[in-house]
Motif scaffolding. Structure first.
Motif, PDB file in Angstrom:
ATOM      1  N   CYS A 220     -19.860  30.490  96.619  1.00 35.68           N
ATOM      2  CA  CYS A 220     -20.162  31.765  95.954  1.00 35.68           C
ATOM      3  C   CYS A 220     -18.971  32.723  96.075  1.00 35.68           C
ATOM      4  CB  CYS A 220     -21.408  32.394  96.560  1.00 35.68           C
ATOM      5  SG  CYS A 220     -22.951  31.643  96.002  1.00 35.68           S
ATOM      6  N   TYR A 221     -18.365  32.792  97.247  1.00 34.01           N
ATOM      7  CA  TYR A 221     -17.196  33.653  97.439  1.00 34.01           C
ATOM      8  C   TYR A 221     -16.027  33.176  96.567  1.00 34.01           C
ATOM      9  CZ  TYR A 221     -19.407  35.596 101.649  1.00 34.01           C
ATOM     10  OH  TYR A 221     -20.256  36.227 102.532  1.00 34.01           O
ATOM     11  N   LEU A 222     -15.781  31.855  96.583  1.00 37.67           N
ATOM     12  CA  LEU A 222     -14.628  31.313  95.864  1.00 37.67           C
ATOM     13  C   LEU A 222     -14.800  31.424  94.350  1.00 37.67           C
ATOM     14  CD1 LEU A 222     -14.000  28.123  98.044  1.00 37.67           C
ATOM     15  CD2 LEU A 222     -12.751  30.287  98.121  1.00 37.67           C
ATOM     16  N   MET A 223     -16.015  31.151  93.862  1.00 42.67           N
ATOM     17  CA  MET A 223     -16.254  31.243  92.420  1.00 42.67           C
ATOM     18  C   MET A 223     -16.145  32.687  91.940  1.00 42.67           C
ATOM     19  SD  MET A 223     -19.250  28.476  91.456  1.00 42.67           S
ATOM     20  CE  MET A 223     -20.431  28.905  92.743  1.00 42.67           C
ATOM     21  N   ARG A 224     -16.739  33.596  92.687  1.00 39.69           N
ATOM     22  CA  ARG A 224     -16.686  35.004  92.281  1.00 39.69           C
ATOM     23  C   ARG A 224     -15.250  35.528  92.314  1.00 39.69           C
ATOM     24  NH1 ARG A 224     -19.648  39.575  91.483  1.00 39.69           N
ATOM     25  NH2 ARG A 224     -18.799  41.505  92.324  1.00 39.69           N
ATOM     26  N   LYS A 225     -14.488  35.118  93.325  1.00 36.33           N
ATOM     27  CA  LYS A 225     -13.086  35.541  93.419  1.00 36.33           C
ATOM     28  C   LYS A 225     -12.297  35.046  92.212  1.00 36.33           C
ATOM     29  CE  LYS A 225      -9.674  37.446  95.724  1.00 36.33           C
ATOM     30  NZ  LYS A 225      -9.630  38.910  95.938  1.00 36.33           N
ATOM     31  N   ALA A 226     -12.548  33.794  91.819  1.00 38.59           N
ATOM     32  CA  ALA A 226     -11.849  33.232  90.658  1.00 38.59           C
ATOM     33  C   ALA A 226     -12.261  33.929  89.372  1.00 38.59           C
ATOM     34  CB  ALA A 226     -12.141  31.737  90.562  1.00 38.59           C
ATOM     35  N   GLN A 227     -13.532  34.322  89.272  1.00 33.21           N
ATOM     36  CA  GLN A 227     -14.030  34.953  88.052  1.00 33.21           C
ATOM     37  C   GLN A 227     -13.665  36.420  87.953  1.00 33.21           C
ATOM     38  OE1 GLN A 227     -18.216  34.065  88.408  1.00 33.21           O
ATOM     39  NE2 GLN A 227     -18.042  32.087  87.377  1.00 33.21           N
ATOM     40  N   LYS A 228     -13.504  37.096  89.082  1.00 32.33           N
ATOM     41  CA  LYS A 228     -13.279  38.542  89.086  1.00 32.33           C
ATOM     42  C   LYS A 228     -11.836  38.955  89.375  1.00 32.33           C
ATOM     43  CE  LYS A 228     -17.607  39.684  88.385  1.00 32.33           C
ATOM     44  NZ  LYS A 228     -18.043  40.410  87.168  1.00 32.33           N
TER      45      LYS A 228
ATOM     46  N   ALA B 183      -7.909  33.684  91.838  1.00 32.32           N
ATOM     47  CA  ALA B 183      -8.544  32.638  92.648  1.00 32.32           C
ATOM     48  C   ALA B 183      -7.763  32.426  93.938  1.00 32.32           C
ATOM     49  CB  ALA B 183      -8.626  31.345  91.854  1.00 32.32           C
ATOM     50  N   TYR B 184      -8.504  32.169  95.013  1.00 31.47           N
ATOM     51  CA  TYR B 184      -7.884  32.030  96.340  1.00 31.47           C
ATOM     52  C   TYR B 184      -7.746  30.565  96.765  1.00 31.47           C
ATOM     53  CZ  TYR B 184      -7.975  31.727 101.443  1.00 31.47           C
ATOM     54  OH  TYR B 184      -7.720  31.381 102.753  1.00 31.47           O
ATOM     55  N   ALA B 185      -8.823  29.812  96.730  1.00 29.93           N
ATOM     56  CA  ALA B 185      -8.830  28.409  97.137  1.00 29.93           C
ATOM     57  C   ALA B 185      -9.996  27.732  96.427  1.00 29.93           C
ATOM     58  CB  ALA B 185      -8.959  28.304  98.661  1.00 29.93           C
ATOM     59  N   TRP B 186     -10.259  26.447  96.755  1.00 18.10           N
ATOM     60  CA  TRP B 186     -11.339  25.750  96.074  1.00 18.10           C
ATOM     61  C   TRP B 186     -11.928  24.694  96.989  1.00 18.10           C
ATOM     62  CZ3 TRP B 186     -14.144  27.677  92.742  1.00 18.10           C
ATOM     63  CH2 TRP B 186     -14.967  26.926  91.894  1.00 18.10           C
ATOM     64  N   ASN B 187     -13.259  24.729  97.185  1.00 19.30           N
ATOM     65  CA  ASN B 187     -13.913  23.764  98.065  1.00 19.30           C
ATOM     66  C   ASN B 187     -14.709  22.712  97.299  1.00 19.30           C
ATOM     67  OD1 ASN B 187     -16.048  25.383  97.218  1.00 19.30           O
ATOM     68  ND2 ASN B 187     -17.071  25.370  99.204  1.00 19.30           N
ATOM     69  N   SER B 188     -14.514  22.646  95.979  1.00 20.86           N
ATOM     70  CA  SER B 188     -15.084  21.568  95.183  1.00 20.86           C
ATOM     71  C   SER B 188     -13.989  20.550  94.888  1.00 20.86           C
ATOM     72  CB  SER B 188     -15.709  22.130  93.903  1.00 20.86           C
ATOM     73  OG  SER B 188     -16.903  22.839  94.206  1.00 20.86           O
ATOM     74  N   ASN B 189     -14.300  19.545  94.058  1.00 19.05           N
ATOM     75  CA  ASN B 189     -13.410  18.388  93.955  1.00 19.05           C
ATOM     76  C   ASN B 189     -12.904  18.096  92.551  1.00 19.05           C
ATOM     77  OD1 ASN B 189     -15.723  17.959  96.063  1.00 19.05           O
ATOM     78  ND2 ASN B 189     -13.980  16.846  96.880  1.00 19.05           N
ATOM     79  N   ALA B 190     -12.712  19.138  91.746  1.00 17.24           N
ATOM     80  CA  ALA B 190     -12.159  18.943  90.403  1.00 17.24           C
ATOM     81  C   ALA B 190     -11.337  20.156  89.996  1.00 17.24           C
ATOM     82  CB  ALA B 190     -13.277  18.697  89.393  1.00 17.24           C
ATOM     83  N   LEU B 191     -10.117  19.915  89.557  1.00 12.79           N
ATOM     84  CA  LEU B 191      -9.236  20.988  89.092  1.00 12.79           C
ATOM     85  C   LEU B 191      -8.472  20.533  87.855  1.00 12.79           C
ATOM     86  CD1 LEU B 191      -7.467  22.573  92.216  1.00 12.79           C
ATOM     87  CD2 LEU B 191      -9.057  23.695  90.658  1.00 12.79           C
ATOM     88  N   LEU B 192      -8.511  21.352  86.826  1.00 10.85           N
ATOM     89  CA  LEU B 192      -7.720  21.137  85.610  1.00 10.85           C
ATOM     90  C   LEU B 192      -6.574  22.134  85.596  1.00 10.85           C
ATOM     91  CD1 LEU B 192     -10.071  20.689  82.493  1.00 10.85           C
ATOM     92  CD2 LEU B 192      -7.945  19.455  82.871  1.00 10.85           C
ATOM     93  N   PHE B 193      -5.359  21.641  85.430  1.00 14.83           N
ATOM     94  CA  PHE B 193      -4.210  22.538  85.383  1.00 14.83           C
ATOM     95  C   PHE B 193      -3.127  21.916  84.508  1.00 14.83           C
ATOM     96  CE2 PHE B 193      -4.160  19.881  89.126  1.00 14.83           C
ATOM     97  CZ  PHE B 193      -2.880  19.346  89.167  1.00 14.83           C
ATOM     98  N   LYS B 194      -2.075  22.681  84.244  1.00 11.34           N
ATOM     99  CA  LYS B 194      -1.059  22.232  83.303  1.00 11.34           C
ATOM    100  C   LYS B 194       0.079  21.502  84.012  1.00 11.34           C
ATOM    101  CE  LYS B 194      -2.021  25.956  79.998  1.00 11.34           C
ATOM    102  NZ  LYS B 194      -1.487  27.139  79.300  1.00 11.34           N
ATOM    103  N   LYS B 195       0.420  20.362  83.457  1.00  8.44           N
ATOM    104  CA  LYS B 195       1.492  19.541  84.016  1.00  8.44           C
ATOM    105  C   LYS B 195       2.821  20.296  84.057  1.00  8.44           C
ATOM    106  CE  LYS B 195       4.116  15.275  83.097  1.00  8.44           C
ATOM    107  NZ  LYS B 195       4.162  14.017  82.304  1.00  8.44           N
TER     108      LYS B 195
END
Length: 401
Positions: free
Chosen positions: A206-214, A217-229
């Motif tokens: 909840c902290y990480l998702m809200r930080k990313a949305q507002k 983003a600080y860090a991520w404790n889930s297991n999927a990330l999309l980013f640009k090569k």
């Protein structure tokens, strides 16, 4: 006896006010925004297309084109998970994508599994050199996968997680827009995981998702990330933290996130399900994070909210207990009633707010466990910290010399 004087009124009012205020100081009340279901979006688009002209349909079809994606999987001694889950990544309902599997050279069991998929045109395999030392094997594997990828958008995920839907990739990729440089996918534990494990993970999410949305983003404790090569390679990937064994998702988000340019995808269709880890793996994940966060930017600012929330919880309960003890000793039953009422208000509000948020994100945790789990968090964190202090610090880095 029932006493009605200024002191009693003030204490009683404070008890009720603190109970009300602190009940709303928690991440469940400040819950993150939930993504629209992807399948509902598909149904709405289909309905819209029926009423559009041919020219409008062509424009809408062009706008709906999602970019090609390279999925990077990095199994390391995870042959069983690879055999269970690889087919779920290869069978996504998505037009242009590839799956790159990066494995250590000489891992015969993993290589045998990959041979059974040799005819799949979406699958590409590359190997980590057996001579590579003094760096995180996981981060090296991601880097090699990124260099081997033929598409601009890279999706890094863990093989011990499985897509919940055949539209998982579509749900994530719909967020790949011009003003976005990171798409963070959400992960749940499977139904076999203990309730506290699922509660703790979601609470921190909840902290990480809200930080990313507002904000940024600080860090991520889930297991999927999309980013640009291009961005990943231009900034030299994991340079500066290759020696740290874990924390790959945290370091990517912390280094590459831009304010307002991260999208969280937490719909059911865009969720990964993680197989319940064993106890040692679960503990180690927390210990590695304690090491990782010391090297992340914006760490203290992020953790401040957690400490404020925990302080509010404990102050409220301590105030109620102190008031009850004092009222019993002094036979001031007015304060006893106020303290009891404050506890009831706390109990009802915290459980109702928590249950609503947990249900919204499909976390089936019994209501009665919410309050004890909230109280347990800070003490559980202290336990992780003690284990970290006692651990050999060389276990967290690849430089052993």
């Amino acid at each position: 006896m029932f006493i009605i004087d200024t002191y009693t009124i003030v204490v009683s009012a404070m008890l009720l006010s603190v109970a009300l205020l602190t009940s709303f100081i928690n991440p469940f009340f400040r819950r993150p925004k939930l993504s629209e279901p992807y399948c509902k979006e598909m149904a709405d688009e289909a309905l819209t297309e029926e009423t559009e002209t041919t020219e409008q349909q062509e424009v809408a079809e062009e706008e709906k084109q999602y970019p090609p994606v390279s999925i990077i999987l990095t199994p390391n001694d995870d042959a069983l998970a690879l055999s269970k889950n690889l087919s779920k990544y290869l069978s996504q309902e998505y037009k242009d994508y590839e799956v790159i599997v990066v494995v250590p050279k000489g891992d015969a069991e993993t290589e045998d599994i990959l041979k059974t998929y040799a005819g799949n045109p979406r699958l590409y395999t590359t190997f980590i050199p057996s001579t590579s030392k003094y760096m995180s094997r996981k981060k090296l594997a991601i880097t090699l996968g990124a260099k081997a990828a033929k598409y601009e958008w890279l999706l890094v995920c863990d093989i011990f997680c499985a897509p919940q839907s055949n539209y998982w990739l579509s749900a994530l990729a719909r967020n790949c827009k011009e003003n976005v440089n990171l798409v963070a996918g959400y992960t749940n534990y499977d139904d076999e995981a203990p309730d506290f494990w699922r509660f703790e993970r979601f609470y921190i999410s909840c902290y990480l998702m809200r930080k990313a949305q507002k904000g940024t983003a600080y860090a991520w404790n889930s297991n999927a990330l999309l980013f640009k090569k291009s961005e990943f390679l231009a900034a030299e990937g994991f340079r500066g933290n290759l020696k740290y064994v874990r924390g790959e998702f945290d370091f990517i988000v912390n280094k590459y996130a831009q304010k307002g340019a991260t999208v969280v995808e937490n719909s059911i269709d865009g969720t990964l399900i993680e197989e319940t880890p064993n106890y040692k793996h679960w503990i180690n994940k927390h210990l590695f994070y304690i090491e990782t966060r010391q090297h992340l930017k914006r760490s203290m600012a992020h953790r401040l909210w957690f400490y404020i929330d925990q302080l509010a919880i404990h102050i409220n309960y301590l105030f109620i207990i102190a008031a009850l003890v004092y009222s019993i000793i002094t036979a001031n039953w007015t304060i006893s009633i106020a303290a009891t009422l404050a506890f009831v208000v706390t109990f009802i509000l915290r459980i109702s707010i928590g249950k609503k948020t947990l249900s919204l994100f499909n976390e089936d945790i019994p209501s009665w466990k919410i309050i004890p789990y909230e109280l347990r968090l800070i003490w559980q964190n202290l336990g992780y910290k003690i284990k970290y202090w006692r651990a050999n610090k060389y276990d967290f880095i690849s430089h052993k010399l």
